[in-house]
Design a protein around this motif. Structure first.
Motif, PDB file in Angstrom:
ATOM      1  N   ASP A 174       6.350  18.802  -2.885  1.00 38.21           N
ATOM      2  CA  ASP A 174       6.666  19.164  -4.269  1.00 38.21           C
ATOM      3  C   ASP A 174       5.731  18.439  -5.242  1.00 38.21           C
ATOM      4  OD1 ASP A 174       8.717  20.812  -3.495  1.00 38.21           O
ATOM      5  OD2 ASP A 174      10.331  19.468  -4.140  1.00 38.21           O
ATOM      6  N   VAL A 175       5.510  19.071  -6.391  1.00 39.78           N
ATOM      7  CA  VAL A 175       4.608  18.570  -7.420  1.00 39.78           C
ATOM      8  C   VAL A 175       5.383  18.392  -8.719  1.00 39.78           C
ATOM      9  CG1 VAL A 175       2.591  19.171  -8.832  1.00 39.78           C
ATOM     10  CG2 VAL A 175       2.609  19.698  -6.382  1.00 39.78           C
ATOM     11  N   TYR A 176       5.049  17.326  -9.460  1.00 41.07           N
ATOM     12  CA  TYR A 176       5.622  17.117 -10.789  1.00 41.07           C
ATOM     13  C   TYR A 176       4.476  16.852 -11.756  1.00 41.07           C
ATOM     14  CZ  TYR A 176       8.085  14.914 -14.673  1.00 41.07           C
ATOM     15  OH  TYR A 176       8.561  14.603 -15.921  1.00 41.07           O
ATOM     16  N   LEU A 177       4.497  17.542 -12.901  1.00 41.16           N
ATOM     17  CA  LEU A 177       3.492  17.376 -13.944  1.00 41.16           C
ATOM     18  C   LEU A 177       4.166  16.872 -15.219  1.00 41.16           C
ATOM     19  CD1 LEU A 177       1.724  20.840 -13.557  1.00 41.16           C
ATOM     20  CD2 LEU A 177       0.888  18.660 -12.690  1.00 41.16           C
ATOM     21  N   HIS A 178       3.475  15.968 -15.930  1.00 33.71           N
ATOM     22  CA  HIS A 178       3.987  15.513 -17.226  1.00 33.71           C
ATOM     23  C   HIS A 178       2.811  15.258 -18.154  1.00 33.71           C
ATOM     24  CE1 HIS A 178       6.729  13.762 -20.126  1.00 33.71           C
ATOM     25  NE2 HIS A 178       5.828  12.820 -20.317  1.00 33.71           N
ATOM     26  N   LYS A 179       2.923  15.781 -19.394  1.00 29.62           N
ATOM     27  CA  LYS A 179       1.896  15.564 -20.411  1.00 29.62           C
ATOM     28  C   LYS A 179       2.306  14.381 -21.282  1.00 29.62           C
ATOM     29  CE  LYS A 179      -0.743  17.930 -23.988  1.00 29.62           C
ATOM     30  NZ  LYS A 179      -1.003  19.237 -24.619  1.00 29.62           N
ATOM     31  N   PHE A 180       1.404  13.406 -21.394  1.00 31.72           N
ATOM     32  CA  PHE A 180       1.677  12.196 -22.161  1.00 31.72           C
ATOM     33  C   PHE A 180       1.127  12.358 -23.575  1.00 31.72           C
ATOM     34  CE2 PHE A 180       2.244  10.914 -17.849  1.00 31.72           C
ATOM     35  CZ  PHE A 180       3.270   9.992 -17.914  1.00 31.72           C
ATOM     36  N   LYS A 181       2.038  12.415 -24.558  1.00 36.39           N
ATOM     37  CA  LYS A 181       1.678  12.708 -25.940  1.00 36.39           C
ATOM     38  C   LYS A 181       1.604  11.470 -26.824  1.00 36.39           C
ATOM     39  CE  LYS A 181       3.945  17.186 -25.585  1.00 36.39           C
ATOM     40  NZ  LYS A 181       5.031  18.028 -26.076  1.00 36.39           N
ATOM     41  N   ASN A 182       2.154  10.340 -26.374  1.00 37.56           N
ATOM     42  CA  ASN A 182       2.215   9.136 -27.199  1.00 37.56           C
ATOM     43  C   ASN A 182       1.439   7.986 -26.560  1.00 37.56           C
ATOM     44  OD1 ASN A 182       4.053  10.312 -29.125  1.00 37.56           O
ATOM     45  ND2 ASN A 182       5.641  10.077 -27.574  1.00 37.56           N
ATOM     46  N   GLU A 183       0.748   7.236 -27.404  1.00 37.25           N
ATOM     47  CA  GLU A 183       0.025   6.059 -26.938  1.00 37.25           C
ATOM     48  C   GLU A 183       1.017   4.928 -26.715  1.00 37.25           C
ATOM     49  OE1 GLU A 183      -3.155   5.056 -29.583  1.00 37.25           O
ATOM     50  OE2 GLU A 183      -4.067   7.032 -29.434  1.00 37.25           O
ATOM     51  N   GLY A 210       0.786  -1.229   0.000  1.00 37.16           N
ATOM     52  CA  GLY A 210       0.000   0.000   0.000  1.00 37.16           C
ATOM     53  C   GLY A 210       0.816   1.276   0.000  1.00 37.16           C
ATOM     54  N   LEU A 211       2.124   1.158  -0.074  1.00 41.13           N
ATOM     55  CA  LEU A 211       2.983   2.337  -0.082  1.00 41.13           C
ATOM     56  C   LEU A 211       3.535   2.565  -1.487  1.00 41.13           C
ATOM     57  CD1 LEU A 211       4.881   1.811   3.264  1.00 41.13           C
ATOM     58  CD2 LEU A 211       2.872   3.216   2.843  1.00 41.13           C
ATOM     59  N   GLY A 212       3.938   3.782  -1.754  1.00 37.29           N
ATOM     60  CA  GLY A 212       4.515   4.106  -3.059  1.00 37.29           C
ATOM     61  C   GLY A 212       3.624   5.055  -3.821  1.00 37.29           C
ATOM     62  N   PHE A 213       3.385   4.731  -5.088  1.00 35.50           N
ATOM     63  CA  PHE A 213       2.572   5.581  -5.949  1.00 35.50           C
ATOM     64  C   PHE A 213       1.104   5.169  -5.841  1.00 35.50           C
ATOM     65  CE2 PHE A 213       6.783   5.403  -7.993  1.00 35.50           C
ATOM     66  CZ  PHE A 213       7.103   6.748  -7.961  1.00 35.50           C
ATOM     67  N   ASP A 214       0.223   6.149  -5.736  1.00 32.25           N
ATOM     68  CA  ASP A 214      -1.200   5.870  -5.606  1.00 32.25           C
ATOM     69  C   ASP A 214      -1.972   6.704  -6.620  1.00 32.25           C
ATOM     70  OD1 ASP A 214      -3.652   4.972  -4.663  1.00 32.25           O
ATOM     71  OD2 ASP A 214      -3.770   6.548  -3.142  1.00 32.25           O
ATOM     72  N   PRO A 215      -2.583   6.069  -7.630  1.00 31.93           N
ATOM     73  CA  PRO A 215      -2.653   4.624  -7.832  1.00 31.93           C
ATOM     74  C   PRO A 215      -1.367   4.103  -8.467  1.00 31.93           C
ATOM     75  CG  PRO A 215      -3.832   5.711  -9.591  1.00 31.93           C
ATOM     76  CD  PRO A 215      -3.358   6.791  -8.648  1.00 31.93           C
ATOM     77  N   PRO A 216      -1.068   2.827  -8.285  1.00 35.43           N
ATOM     78  CA  PRO A 216       0.158   2.276  -8.874  1.00 35.43           C
ATOM     79  C   PRO A 216       0.060   2.108 -10.390  1.00 35.43           C
ATOM     80  CG  PRO A 216      -1.042   0.583  -7.676  1.00 35.43           C
ATOM     81  CD  PRO A 216      -1.740   1.876  -7.420  1.00 35.43           C
ATOM     82  N   GLU A 217      -1.169   2.057 -10.926  1.00 38.07           N
ATOM     83  CA  GLU A 217      -1.377   1.959 -12.368  1.00 38.07           C
ATOM     84  C   GLU A 217      -2.517   2.890 -12.757  1.00 38.07           C
ATOM     85  OE1 GLU A 217      -3.067  -1.449 -15.260  1.00 38.07           O
ATOM     86  OE2 GLU A 217      -1.229  -1.997 -14.190  1.00 38.07           O
ATOM     87  N   LEU A 218      -2.322   3.615 -13.869  1.00 36.66           N
ATOM     88  CA  LEU A 218      -3.312   4.596 -14.302  1.00 36.66           C
ATOM     89  C   LEU A 218      -3.446   4.514 -15.815  1.00 36.66           C
ATOM     90  CD1 LEU A 218      -5.077   7.058 -13.412  1.00 36.66           C
ATOM     91  CD2 LEU A 218      -3.066   8.475 -13.842  1.00 36.66           C
ATOM     92  N   THR A 219      -4.687   4.441 -16.304  1.00 34.92           N
ATOM     93  CA  THR A 219      -4.957   4.461 -17.739  1.00 34.92           C
ATOM     94  C   THR A 219      -5.539   5.824 -18.083  1.00 34.92           C
ATOM     95  OG1 THR A 219      -5.380   2.073 -17.768  1.00 34.92           O
ATOM     96  CG2 THR A 219      -6.219   3.365 -19.621  1.00 34.92           C
ATOM     97  N   ILE A 220      -4.937   6.475 -19.096  1.00 33.89           N
ATOM     98  CA  ILE A 220      -5.329   7.836 -19.467  1.00 33.89           C
ATOM     99  C   ILE A 220      -5.459   7.957 -20.980  1.00 33.89           C
ATOM    100  CG2 ILE A 220      -4.255   8.898 -17.432  1.00 33.89           C
ATOM    101  CD1 ILE A 220      -1.889   9.686 -19.273  1.00 33.89           C
ATOM    102  N   GLU A 221      -6.028   9.064 -21.418  1.00 34.06           N
ATOM    103  CA  GLU A 221      -6.100   9.403 -22.841  1.00 34.06           C
ATOM    104  C   GLU A 221      -4.828  10.146 -23.247  1.00 34.06           C
ATOM    105  OE1 GLU A 221      -8.751   8.793 -25.004  1.00 34.06           O
ATOM    106  OE2 GLU A 221      -9.649   7.607 -23.382  1.00 34.06           O
ATOM    107  N   LYS A 222      -4.441   9.982 -24.507  1.00 30.34           N
ATOM    108  CA  LYS A 222      -3.305  10.728 -25.051  1.00 30.34           C
ATOM    109  C   LYS A 222      -3.562  12.220 -24.859  1.00 30.34           C
ATOM    110  CE  LYS A 222      -2.354  11.421 -29.602  1.00 30.34           C
ATOM    111  NZ  LYS A 222      -2.026  11.049 -30.998  1.00 30.34           N
ATOM    112  N   GLY A 223      -2.548  12.965 -24.430  1.00 34.06           N
ATOM    113  CA  GLY A 223      -2.650  14.401 -24.197  1.00 34.06           C
ATOM    114  C   GLY A 223      -2.981  14.777 -22.758  1.00 34.06           C
ATOM    115  N   THR A 224      -3.198  13.779 -21.905  1.00 31.90           N
ATOM    116  CA  THR A 224      -3.512  14.033 -20.499  1.00 31.90           C
ATOM    117  C   THR A 224      -2.259  14.447 -19.735  1.00 31.90           C
ATOM    118  OG1 THR A 224      -5.324  12.443 -20.523  1.00 31.90           O
ATOM    119  CG2 THR A 224      -4.403  12.975 -18.366  1.00 31.90           C
ATOM    120  N   ILE A 225      -2.420  15.396 -18.818  1.00 27.44           N
ATOM    121  CA  ILE A 225      -1.340  15.789 -17.914  1.00 27.44           C
ATOM    122  C   ILE A 225      -1.553  15.051 -16.599  1.00 27.44           C
ATOM    123  CG2 ILE A 225      -0.296  17.682 -16.604  1.00 27.44           C
ATOM    124  CD1 ILE A 225      -1.211  19.550 -18.901  1.00 27.44           C
TER     125      ILE A 225
END
Length: 102
Positions: free
Chosen positions: A73-82, A22-37
């Motif tokens: 601290d916050v980190y943002l990343h935009k996912f451009k590729n499927e 239960g520790l680490g990244f939450d959620p540990p897996e994420l499904t998103i649309e292309k172009g999502t930040i």
């Protein structure tokens, strides 16, 4: 990044089974649309990273790398590729996550 993620275990930065459940990244897996930040927030008191790849990979950090994130601290990343992106914390390699971009 869940509070207490780095506070358990042996201090050798390795996975300690139930101690890390239960520790680490939450959620540990994420499904998103292309172009999502995607936004990561370090809610832990320890420093962490959000780094693409897997420990020992030749492509570590080539897709994205937050550098060191202190508490709050916050980190943002935009996912451009499927594709599917594995990522982990370089400070605590047992912390792993996955972003699936469709």
């Amino acid at each position: 990044i869940v509070q207490g993620s780095a506070g358990t275990g042996s201090g050798e930065n390795k996975y300690e089974g139930e101690a890390h459940a239960g520790l680490g990244f939450d959620p540990p897996e994420l499904t998103i649309e292309k172009g999502t930040i995607v936004k990561w927030v370090n809610n832990d008191t320890s420093t962490h990273t959000v780094t693409s790849g897997d420990p020992g990979d030749d492509t570590i950090g080539t897709a994205f790398d937050s550098s060191y994130l202190s508490e709050g601290d916050v980190y943002l990343h935009k996912f451009k590729n499927e594709k599917t992106y594995n990522y982990y914390c370089t400070m605590y390699p047992f912390m792993k996550g996955k972003i699936i971009v469709k």
